[in-house]
Design an enzyme around this catalytic site. Sequence first.
Site, PDB file in Angstrom:
ATOM      1  N   SER A  64       0.798  -1.240   0.000  1.00 22.28           N
ATOM      2  CA  SER A  64       0.000   0.000   0.000  1.00 22.28           C
ATOM      3  C   SER A  64       0.826   1.283   0.000  1.00 22.28           C
ATOM      4  O   SER A  64       0.262   2.362  -0.188  1.00 22.28           O
ATOM      5  CB  SER A  64      -0.939   0.018   1.196  1.00 22.28           C
ATOM      6  OG  SER A  64      -2.085  -0.722   0.881  1.00 22.28           O
ATOM      7  N   LYS A 118       0.355   3.465  -2.952  1.00 20.32           N
ATOM      8  CA  LYS A 118      -0.807   4.356  -3.110  1.00 20.32           C
ATOM      9  C   LYS A 118      -0.396   5.837  -3.096  1.00 20.32           C
ATOM     10  O   LYS A 118      -1.070   6.675  -3.693  1.00 20.32           O
ATOM     11  CB  LYS A 118      -1.843   4.066  -2.016  1.00 20.32           C
ATOM     12  CG  LYS A 118      -2.481   2.680  -2.167  1.00 20.32           C
ATOM     13  CD  LYS A 118      -3.331   2.285  -0.972  1.00 20.32           C
ATOM     14  CE  LYS A 118      -3.933   0.887  -1.161  1.00 20.32           C
ATOM     15  NZ  LYS A 118      -4.549   0.347   0.067  1.00 20.32           N
ATOM     16  N   TYR A 162      -3.902  -1.968 -10.213  1.00 15.12           N
ATOM     17  CA  TYR A 162      -3.834  -1.941  -8.740  1.00 15.12           C
ATOM     18  C   TYR A 162      -2.980  -3.104  -8.208  1.00 15.12           C
ATOM     19  O   TYR A 162      -2.116  -2.905  -7.344  1.00 15.12           O
ATOM     20  CB  TYR A 162      -5.251  -1.973  -8.150  1.00 15.12           C
ATOM     21  CG  TYR A 162      -5.217  -2.071  -6.652  1.00 15.12           C
ATOM     22  CD1 TYR A 162      -4.815  -0.984  -5.873  1.00 15.12           C
ATOM     23  CD2 TYR A 162      -5.510  -3.263  -6.007  1.00 15.12           C
ATOM     24  CE1 TYR A 162      -4.734  -1.075  -4.494  1.00 15.12           C
ATOM     25  CE2 TYR A 162      -5.433  -3.367  -4.635  1.00 15.12           C
ATOM     26  CZ  TYR A 162      -5.040  -2.277  -3.875  1.00 15.12           C
ATOM     27  OH  TYR A 162      -4.946  -2.382  -2.501  1.00 15.12           O
ATOM     28  N   TYR A 217      -3.696   2.967   8.117  1.00 15.44           N
ATOM     29  CA  TYR A 217      -4.900   2.195   8.431  1.00 15.44           C
ATOM     30  C   TYR A 217      -5.630   2.853   9.614  1.00 15.44           C
ATOM     31  O   TYR A 217      -5.699   4.073   9.680  1.00 15.44           O
ATOM     32  CB  TYR A 217      -4.553   0.713   8.705  1.00 15.44           C
ATOM     33  CG  TYR A 217      -3.682   0.123   7.623  1.00 15.44           C
ATOM     34  CD1 TYR A 217      -4.181  -0.045   6.336  1.00 15.44           C
ATOM     35  CD2 TYR A 217      -2.363  -0.247   7.852  1.00 15.44           C
ATOM     36  CE1 TYR A 217      -3.387  -0.576   5.315  1.00 15.44           C
ATOM     37  CE2 TYR A 217      -1.568  -0.783   6.847  1.00 15.44           C
ATOM     38  CZ  TYR A 217      -2.087  -0.935   5.590  1.00 15.44           C
ATOM     39  OH  TYR A 217      -1.303  -1.443   4.591  1.00 15.44           O
ATOM     40  N   VAL A 261       1.258  -3.671   3.912  1.00 15.96           N
ATOM     41  CA  VAL A 261       1.269  -4.954   4.625  1.00 15.96           C
ATOM     42  C   VAL A 261       2.533  -5.782   4.353  1.00 15.96           C
ATOM     43  O   VAL A 261       2.722  -6.826   4.960  1.00 15.96           O
ATOM     44  CB  VAL A 261       0.015  -5.816   4.331  1.00 15.96           C
ATOM     45  CG1 VAL A 261      -1.226  -5.181   4.896  1.00 15.96           C
ATOM     46  CG2 VAL A 261      -0.140  -6.092   2.843  1.00 15.96           C
TER      47      VAL A 261
HETATM   48  N1  GLU Z   1      -2.439  -5.916  -1.805  1.00 13.54           N
HETATM   49  C1  GLU Z   1      -3.090  -5.606  -0.573  1.00 13.54           C
HETATM   50  C2  GLU Z   1      -4.582  -5.519  -0.783  1.00 13.54           C
HETATM   51  O1  GLU Z   1      -5.004  -4.920  -1.734  1.00 13.54           O
HETATM   52  C3  GLU Z   1      -2.526  -4.301  -0.067  1.00 13.54           C
HETATM   53  C4  GLU Z   1      -2.823  -4.147   1.333  1.00 13.54           C
HETATM   54  C5  GLU Z   1      -2.002  -3.094   2.024  1.00 13.54           C
HETATM   55  O2  GLU Z   1      -0.779  -3.030   1.955  1.00 13.54           O
HETATM   56  O3  GLU Z   1      -2.674  -2.329   2.723  1.00 13.54           O
HETATM   57  O4  GLU Z   1      -5.342  -6.061  -0.021  1.00 13.54           O
END
Ligand code: GLU
Length: 315
Positions: free
Chosen positions: A75, A78, A199, A251, A269
Amino acid sequence: MDIREGKRQDLTPWGEVLSEVEAEVRPRLGEAGAVATYIPALARVPARQFGIALATCDGVEAGAGDADLPFSIQSISKVFTLALAMRALGSRLWERIGREPSGNPFNSLVQLETEKGVPRNPFINAGAIAVADRLVSAFADPKAEILALMSGLCGEPIAFDEEVARSEADTGYRNVALANFMKGFGKLDNDVATVLDVYFHQCALRMSCRQLARAAGFLCRDGRHPRGQDALLSERQARRINALMLTCGTYDAAGEFAFSIGLPCKSGVGGGIIAVVPDRLSLCVWSPALDATGNSLLGRAALEAFAAKTGLSVF
Ligand code: GLU
């Protein structure tokens, strides 16, 4: 200096700070937390690893521990796709994405239903998928655009881990649901599979702490490219990304991060966290074991130690 080669100590002043942080947290490796297990490629990453690196606005780099070991940035990507979309679309990007913390899990469907397919912010999965949709509209080859951005920021080639990208696609049921849900509300312009392919690939970027610290340099340099004076974003756009990182980047622990660290951060994650000290430096920590909020347990401890030692904070 290549930290991996013989694990030489980085004796620059910043290198010493990072070595002290590492010495403080390394004894806690393996003590608690668990690596992400939703795909095999992440489940098999040994938990007892720790790296930290920083890049200052005037070009000094330092690292400690496993600073040069590449990991799955997940993530953290992003932040960079958001930057690409802000650059391409300007304020039109916000027609379909909010800027509020969600207070819900990063992959929650519930809020998306009540808010009619408009994700709360670009850092929850729905928001990042909406950003990916904008990239598919804006660029002929958005995955190549992402690689070009990351490689340009780092000054070295960056690649996707295709095994991770495939596993994300094979197991990404909730992301498929989120994308279809937004499509059902008329909030995605492009084909769901094409958007998710972007994504899943952005999540599968492999980078080291040193590369991520360098790549995030535009966020501490008012939007200027970390290697040169060209503007990647305007100063205002860079500030806005920092604001979103502070409020939505970790998060459901963003309040705690602001309270105990006081820097804009974005976690993934894979166990990485990037952090920004505006006008000073950008840094990245990595340790694969996650706490109950999905943030790297020791990464978070290391950022707390770094903030306490240096007194650096946006407050
Ligand atoms: N590939 C994970 C998902 O889309 C990313 C999660 C993350 O790093 O928050 O669930």
